[in-house]
Write a protein that holds these residues in place. Sequence first.
Motif, PDB file in Angstrom:
ATOM      1  N   ASP A 180      62.725 -66.319  54.173  1.00 14.61           N
ATOM      2  CA  ASP A 180      61.658 -65.330  53.122  1.00 14.61           C
ATOM      3  C   ASP A 180      61.438 -64.296  52.734  1.00 14.61           C
ATOM      4  N   LYS A 181      63.501 -64.054  53.189  1.00 15.60           N
ATOM      5  CA  LYS A 181      63.535 -62.685  52.088  1.00 15.60           C
ATOM      6  C   LYS A 181      64.529 -63.366  51.145  1.00 15.60           C
TER       7      LYS A 181
ATOM      8  N   ARG B  53      53.386 -64.119  60.545  1.00 18.33           N
ATOM      9  CA  ARG B  53      52.634 -64.268  60.231  1.00 18.33           C
ATOM     10  C   ARG B  53      52.774 -65.851  59.194  1.00 18.33           C
ATOM     11  N   ASP B  54      52.875 -66.593  58.148  1.00 17.74           N
ATOM     12  CA  ASP B  54      52.972 -67.611  58.222  1.00 17.74           C
ATOM     13  C   ASP B  54      55.118 -68.057  58.330  1.00 17.74           C
ATOM     14  N   LYS B  55      55.425 -66.461  57.964  1.00 18.29           N
ATOM     15  CA  LYS B  55      56.746 -66.894  56.922  1.00 18.29           C
ATOM     16  C   LYS B  55      57.869 -66.383  58.401  1.00 18.29           C
TER      17      LYS B  55
ATOM     18  N   SER C 183      60.899 -53.537  53.836  1.00 19.73           N
ATOM     19  CA  SER C 183      61.166 -53.820  52.311  1.00 19.73           C
ATOM     20  C   SER C 183      61.680 -51.732  51.418  1.00 19.73           C
TER      21      SER C 183
ATOM     22  N   HIS D 169      57.051 -54.073  63.032  1.00 19.10           N
ATOM     23  CA  HIS D 169      56.629 -53.757  61.483  1.00 19.10           C
ATOM     24  C   HIS D 169      55.389 -53.458  60.926  1.00 19.10           C
TER      25      HIS D 169
ATOM     26  N   PHE E 162      52.948 -54.378  57.078  1.00 14.01           N
ATOM     27  CA  PHE E 162      52.402 -54.651  55.853  1.00 14.01           C
ATOM     28  C   PHE E 162      51.387 -54.332  55.407  1.00 14.01           C
TER      29      PHE E 162
ATOM     30  N   GLU F 265      50.362 -54.813  51.130  1.00 10.75           N
ATOM     31  CA  GLU F 265      50.514 -55.960  50.219  1.00 10.75           C
ATOM     32  C   GLU F 265      51.541 -56.953  49.737  1.00 10.75           C
ATOM     33  N   ASP F 266      51.719 -57.123  51.831  1.00  9.71           N
ATOM     34  CA  ASP F 266      52.128 -58.016  51.450  1.00  9.71           C
ATOM     35  C   ASP F 266      53.746 -58.503  52.402  1.00  9.71           C
ATOM     36  N   GLN F 267      54.415 -57.090  51.966  1.00  8.90           N
ATOM     37  CA  GLN F 267      55.461 -56.524  52.162  1.00  8.90           C
ATOM     38  C   GLN F 267      55.685 -56.021  53.550  1.00  8.90           C
ATOM     39  N   ILE F 268      56.805 -56.025  54.221  1.00  6.99           N
ATOM     40  CA  ILE F 268      57.180 -55.886  55.650  1.00  6.99           C
ATOM     41  C   ILE F 268      57.409 -54.170  55.492  1.00  6.99           C
TER      42      ILE F 268
END
Length: 163
Positions: A95-96, A109-111, A121, A132, A134, A136-139
């Motif tokens: 994902d990264k 999650r799903d990534k 991030s 980690h 979360f 806003e969908d960033q770790i």
Amino acid sequence: FNKCVFSSFLSLDQHSHPSGSIAIDRDSEVYKMLQENQESHEPPRQSASFLVLQEILESEEKGDPSKPSGFRSVKAPTTKVAASIGNAQKLPMCDKCGSGIVGVFVKIRDKQRHPECYVCSDCGTNLKQKGHFFVEDQIYCEKHARERVVPPEGYEVVTVFPK
């Protein structure tokens, strides 16, 4: 001459002789072997691999096309990762960094991510053994997650860990 071999055919009483003269035990097996080698008019024996190498080099000097050349261009072996896994399976994508993942990966999650891509991030700190958060969908690491979350007035941020 190896000192060990040379000393094996020297007489033990060499100290009793004047300097410069060495007493040699002519009955020694080593002495006899050396004498046989000097008397022999045969060329020294060579290993089979050395003989093959010599033949190749001589044929190249003469330009003999019937003999194979000893030097040729060879490519280094390459590993085909996708082929070794099989065509039916598809590699998970990080994902990264966006590249395929072979071996161990982190599932968030799903990534999925490479273990070395499992970082905050903001600061890039590896989150292994830290966990980690979360936002806003960033770790993020805990410090940077707290900075990004602004609670409503009158409330404060509380970290809640899953049981």
